[in-house]
Design a protein around this motif. Structure first.
Motif, PDB file in Angstrom:
ATOM      1  N   TYR A  89      23.897   0.617   8.108  1.00 33.23           N
ATOM      2  CA  TYR A  89      23.384   0.236   6.789  1.00 33.23           C
ATOM      3  C   TYR A  89      22.025   0.901   6.577  1.00 33.23           C
ATOM      4  CZ  TYR A  89      21.997  -2.762   2.884  1.00 33.23           C
ATOM      5  OH  TYR A  89      21.604  -3.217   1.662  1.00 33.23           O
ATOM      6  N   VAL A  90      21.804   1.405   5.361  1.00 36.71           N
ATOM      7  CA  VAL A  90      20.534   2.048   5.004  1.00 36.71           C
ATOM      8  C   VAL A  90      19.759   1.111   4.081  1.00 36.71           C
ATOM      9  CG1 VAL A  90      19.425   4.036   3.914  1.00 36.71           C
ATOM     10  CG2 VAL A  90      21.570   4.340   5.189  1.00 36.71           C
ATOM     11  N   PRO A  91      18.637   0.528   4.532  1.00 39.73           N
ATOM     12  CA  PRO A  91      17.825  -0.309   3.641  1.00 39.73           C
ATOM     13  C   PRO A  91      17.289   0.502   2.471  1.00 39.73           C
ATOM     14  CG  PRO A  91      17.184  -0.604   5.944  1.00 39.73           C
ATOM     15  CD  PRO A  91      18.090   0.581   5.897  1.00 39.73           C
ATOM     16  N   ASP A  92      17.112  -0.164   1.341  1.00 42.05           N
ATOM     17  CA  ASP A  92      16.629   0.539   0.144  1.00 42.05           C
ATOM     18  C   ASP A  92      15.199   1.035   0.316  1.00 42.05           C
ATOM     19  OD1 ASP A  92      18.731   0.215  -2.153  1.00 42.05           O
ATOM     20  OD2 ASP A  92      18.678  -1.717  -1.118  1.00 42.05           O
ATOM     21  N   PHE A  93      14.314   0.177   0.845  1.00 45.87           N
ATOM     22  CA  PHE A  93      12.905   0.550   0.935  1.00 45.87           C
ATOM     23  C   PHE A  93      12.279   0.081   2.245  1.00 45.87           C
ATOM     24  CE2 PHE A  93      13.729  -0.116  -3.644  1.00 45.87           C
ATOM     25  CZ  PHE A  93      13.498   1.171  -4.091  1.00 45.87           C
ATOM     26  N   PHE A  94      11.413   0.917   2.763  1.00 45.33           N
ATOM     27  CA  PHE A  94      10.541   0.571   3.892  1.00 45.33           C
ATOM     28  C   PHE A  94       9.144   0.416   3.302  1.00 45.33           C
ATOM     29  CE2 PHE A  94       7.643   1.542   7.353  1.00 45.33           C
ATOM     30  CZ  PHE A  94       8.215   0.882   8.441  1.00 45.33           C
ATOM     31  N   VAL A  95       8.544  -0.765   3.462  1.00 46.37           N
ATOM     32  CA  VAL A  95       7.324  -1.124   2.738  1.00 46.37           C
ATOM     33  C   VAL A  95       6.189  -1.414   3.718  1.00 46.37           C
ATOM     34  CG1 VAL A  95       6.324  -2.694   1.026  1.00 46.37           C
ATOM     35  CG2 VAL A  95       8.786  -2.162   0.954  1.00 46.37           C
ATOM     36  N   ARG A  96       5.039  -0.814   3.459  1.00 42.90           N
ATOM     37  CA  ARG A  96       3.830  -1.070   4.252  1.00 42.90           C
ATOM     38  C   ARG A  96       2.906  -1.978   3.448  1.00 42.90           C
ATOM     39  NH1 ARG A  96       2.885  -0.353   9.452  1.00 42.90           N
ATOM     40  NH2 ARG A  96       4.027   1.624   9.242  1.00 42.90           N
ATOM     41  N   LEU A  97       2.495  -3.102   4.050  1.00 38.06           N
ATOM     42  CA  LEU A  97       1.606  -4.057   3.389  1.00 38.06           C
ATOM     43  C   LEU A  97       0.155  -3.797   3.765  1.00 38.06           C
ATOM     44  CD1 LEU A  97       3.719  -7.297   3.880  1.00 38.06           C
ATOM     45  CD2 LEU A  97       3.752  -5.709   1.953  1.00 38.06           C
ATOM     46  N   ALA A  98      -0.748  -4.339   2.970  1.00 41.79           N
ATOM     47  CA  ALA A  98      -2.178  -4.089   3.173  1.00 41.79           C
ATOM     48  C   ALA A  98      -2.659  -4.590   4.530  1.00 41.79           C
ATOM     49  CB  ALA A  98      -2.981  -4.743   2.046  1.00 41.79           C
ATOM     50  N   ASP A  99      -2.035  -5.631   5.059  1.00 33.75           N
ATOM     51  CA  ASP A  99      -2.460  -6.166   6.354  1.00 33.75           C
ATOM     52  C   ASP A  99      -1.771  -5.464   7.527  1.00 33.75           C
ATOM     53  OD1 ASP A  99       0.103  -7.158   6.221  1.00 33.75           O
ATOM     54  OD2 ASP A  99      -0.474  -9.275   6.139  1.00 33.75           O
ATOM     55  N   GLY A 100      -1.015  -4.398   7.241  1.00 28.50           N
ATOM     56  CA  GLY A 100      -0.370  -3.627   8.298  1.00 28.50           C
ATOM     57  C   GLY A 100       1.054  -4.037   8.596  1.00 28.50           C
ATOM     58  N   ARG A 101       1.481  -5.183   8.093  1.00 31.83           N
ATOM     59  CA  ARG A 101       2.851  -5.611   8.341  1.00 31.83           C
ATOM     60  C   ARG A 101       3.843  -4.709   7.602  1.00 31.83           C
ATOM     61  NH1 ARG A 101       3.245 -11.557   6.490  1.00 31.83           N
ATOM     62  NH2 ARG A 101       1.834 -10.721   4.895  1.00 31.83           N
ATOM     63  N   VAL A 102       5.083  -4.775   8.049  1.00 32.93           N
ATOM     64  CA  VAL A 102       6.162  -3.959   7.487  1.00 32.93           C
ATOM     65  C   VAL A 102       7.221  -4.876   6.893  1.00 32.93           C
ATOM     66  CG1 VAL A 102       8.120  -2.475   8.106  1.00 32.93           C
ATOM     67  CG2 VAL A 102       5.825  -1.929   8.915  1.00 32.93           C
ATOM     68  N   ARG A 103       7.795  -4.423   5.792  1.00 29.88           N
ATOM     69  CA  ARG A 103       8.860  -5.180   5.139  1.00 29.88           C
ATOM     70  C   ARG A 103      10.017  -4.240   4.817  1.00 29.88           C
ATOM     71  NH1 ARG A 103       6.660  -8.039   0.062  1.00 29.88           N
ATOM     72  NH2 ARG A 103       5.768  -9.367   1.693  1.00 29.88           N
ATOM     73  N   LEU A 104      11.213  -4.632   5.194  1.00 36.54           N
ATOM     74  CA  LEU A 104      12.406  -3.945   4.710  1.00 36.54           C
ATOM     75  C   LEU A 104      12.865  -4.669   3.455  1.00 36.54           C
ATOM     76  CD1 LEU A 104      14.512  -3.377   7.966  1.00 36.54           C
ATOM     77  CD2 LEU A 104      12.764  -1.900   6.953  1.00 36.54           C
ATOM     78  N   LEU A 105      12.959  -3.946   2.361  1.00 34.02           N
ATOM     79  CA  LEU A 105      13.408  -4.549   1.115  1.00 34.02           C
ATOM     80  C   LEU A 105      14.764  -3.963   0.762  1.00 34.02           C
ATOM     81  CD1 LEU A 105      11.406  -5.590  -1.929  1.00 34.02           C
ATOM     82  CD2 LEU A 105      13.464  -4.257  -2.303  1.00 34.02           C
ATOM     83  N   VAL A 148       0.819  -1.222   0.000  1.00 36.58           N
ATOM     84  CA  VAL A 148       0.000   0.000   0.000  1.00 36.58           C
ATOM     85  C   VAL A 148       0.848   1.265   0.000  1.00 36.58           C
ATOM     86  CG1 VAL A 148      -1.981  -1.102   1.071  1.00 36.58           C
ATOM     87  CG2 VAL A 148      -0.241  -0.075   2.526  1.00 36.58           C
ATOM     88  N   ALA A 149       2.104   1.174   0.453  1.00 37.11           N
ATOM     89  CA  ALA A 149       2.984   2.350   0.451  1.00 37.11           C
ATOM     90  C   ALA A 149       4.421   1.889   0.646  1.00 37.11           C
ATOM     91  CB  ALA A 149       2.599   3.328   1.562  1.00 37.11           C
ATOM     92  N   PHE A 150       5.353   2.652   0.095  1.00 39.78           N
ATOM     93  CA  PHE A 150       6.764   2.373   0.342  1.00 39.78           C
ATOM     94  C   PHE A 150       7.564   3.651   0.168  1.00 39.78           C
ATOM     95  CE2 PHE A 150       5.984   1.578  -4.125  1.00 39.78           C
ATOM     96  CZ  PHE A 150       7.118   1.996  -4.803  1.00 39.78           C
ATOM     97  N   ALA A 151       8.684   3.703   0.878  1.00 38.85           N
ATOM     98  CA  ALA A 151       9.548   4.880   0.848  1.00 38.85           C
ATOM     99  C   ALA A 151      11.001   4.433   0.856  1.00 38.85           C
ATOM    100  CB  ALA A 151       9.273   5.785   2.050  1.00 38.85           C
ATOM    101  N   SER A 152      11.875   5.294   0.384  1.00 40.11           N
ATOM    102  CA  SER A 152      13.296   4.956   0.309  1.00 40.11           C
ATOM    103  C   SER A 152      14.083   5.636   1.419  1.00 40.11           C
ATOM    104  CB  SER A 152      13.866   5.384  -1.047  1.00 40.11           C
ATOM    105  OG  SER A 152      13.611   6.762  -1.288  1.00 40.11           O
ATOM    106  N   TRP A 153      15.021   4.884   2.004  1.00 41.61           N
ATOM    107  CA  TRP A 153      16.053   5.384   2.917  1.00 41.61           C
ATOM    108  C   TRP A 153      15.533   6.169   4.130  1.00 41.61           C
ATOM    109  CZ3 TRP A 153      17.461   8.170  -2.099  1.00 41.61           C
ATOM    110  CH2 TRP A 153      17.860   7.256  -3.057  1.00 41.61           C
ATOM    111  N   PRO A 154      14.435   5.755   4.786  1.00 42.26           N
ATOM    112  CA  PRO A 154      13.949   6.536   5.933  1.00 42.26           C
ATOM    113  C   PRO A 154      14.715   6.264   7.224  1.00 42.26           C
ATOM    114  CG  PRO A 154      12.504   4.682   5.601  1.00 42.26           C
ATOM    115  CD  PRO A 154      13.530   4.619   4.491  1.00 42.26           C
ATOM    116  N   MET A 155      15.710   5.364   7.197  1.00 44.84           N
ATOM    117  CA  MET A 155      16.451   5.074   8.428  1.00 44.84           C
ATOM    118  C   MET A 155      17.834   4.530   8.089  1.00 44.84           C
ATOM    119  SD  MET A 155      14.840   1.452   9.677  1.00 44.84           S
ATOM    120  CE  MET A 155      13.483   1.354   8.503  1.00 44.84           C
ATOM    121  N   ARG A 156      18.744   4.734   9.019  1.00 43.02           N
ATOM    122  CA  ARG A 156      20.055   4.076   8.982  1.00 43.02           C
ATOM    123  C   ARG A 156      20.144   3.179  10.209  1.00 43.02           C
ATOM    124  NH1 ARG A 156      24.839   5.406   6.567  1.00 43.02           N
ATOM    125  NH2 ARG A 156      24.058   7.493   6.067  1.00 43.02           N
TER     126      ARG A 156
END
Length: 236
Positions: A96-112, A78-86
């Motif tokens: 290390y800075v993850p490429d993407f912080f991803v929000r899923l439809a069920d509310g879970r979070v994924r670092l990609l 449902v949403a994703f952003a780049s480099w919001p954390m180190r």
């Protein structure tokens, strides 16, 4: 313990234990990092704009751009952003800075993250260990993007992503086209049979394909005059 450097609403960099970020909507945070620009840089830094969002997503190289396209096409995202954390260990200021912080439809979070094509294997192993620990402490999934498995699917995604924006959504046109494509036929043929204005209807039809409200064979190169298009079974 893993720590995270993030930006406050005032734009200042602040340090917080990563476990305190559980539940935080980091997809709305500003980036803590951007790829350096310099003459002779081999990687290509670019930007991707998710549909109907004002803020662009940064991509440090073409592999990250491919990951952004795949995230955009994923119905569970449902949403994703780049480099919001180190991320870093308590006794290490590098991190290390993850490429993407991803929000899923069920509310879970994924670092990609995109595994570097080159570089030191030891450095990647250290980053992977840090990411795994951060995921456990903050209850985040961690996925490594190794590239799109099928280049044809990815080529189709790239092409059809031009029509991803919801301004092309049109319920009346969708209703007509789902009837027209009740039986599989090429897009160009179905659009002519619909009796609707050709150019805007082609764009809206491609949006329906992007949103899977019309179907194609994604494993074959998509060509509007030849590839078959059809409506999902039971949808009229």
């Amino acid at each position: 313990m893993v720590w995270a450097q993030v930006r406050s609403k005032a734009g200042r960099l602040v340090e917080r234990p990563v476990r305190e970020l559980r539940g935080e909507r980091l997809e709305e945070y500003e980036a803590v990092w951007q790829p350096p620009r310099y003459q002779g840089r081999r990687a290509i830094a670019t930007w991707w704009r998710p549909a109907d969002r004002a803020r662009h997503v940064g991509c440090a190289h073409l592999g990250a751009l491919g990951a952004a396209v795949s995230l955009e096409a994923d119905r569970d995202v449902v949403a994703f952003a780049s480099w919001p954390m180190r991320l870093h260990w308590a006794d290490d200021a590098g991190g290390y800075v993850p490429d993407f912080f991803v929000r899923l439809a069920d509310g879970r979070v994924r670092l990609l993250v995109c595994r570097p094509a080159g570089g030191s294997p030891q450095r990647w192993e250290a980053a992977a260990e840090l990411l795994e620990a951060a995921g456990k402490q903050a209850d985040w999934q961690v996925h490594v993007h190794e590239g799109t498995a099928d280049p044809v699917v990815f080529s189709n995604l790239q092409r059809l992503s031009r029509w991803r924006h919801t301004r092309l959504a049109d319920a009346d046109t969708a209703r007509v086209l789902r009837k027209v494509f009740a039986e599989p036929q090429p897009l160009a043929v179905g659009v002519r049979e619909s009796g609707l204005p050709e150019l805007p209807t082609v764009a809206k039809a491609h949006h329906l394909i992007w949103t899977r409200k019309l179907l194609i064979d994604w494993s074959s190169p998509y060509m509007p005059h030849r590839s078959l298009v059809w409506a999902p079974e039971g949808v009229v």
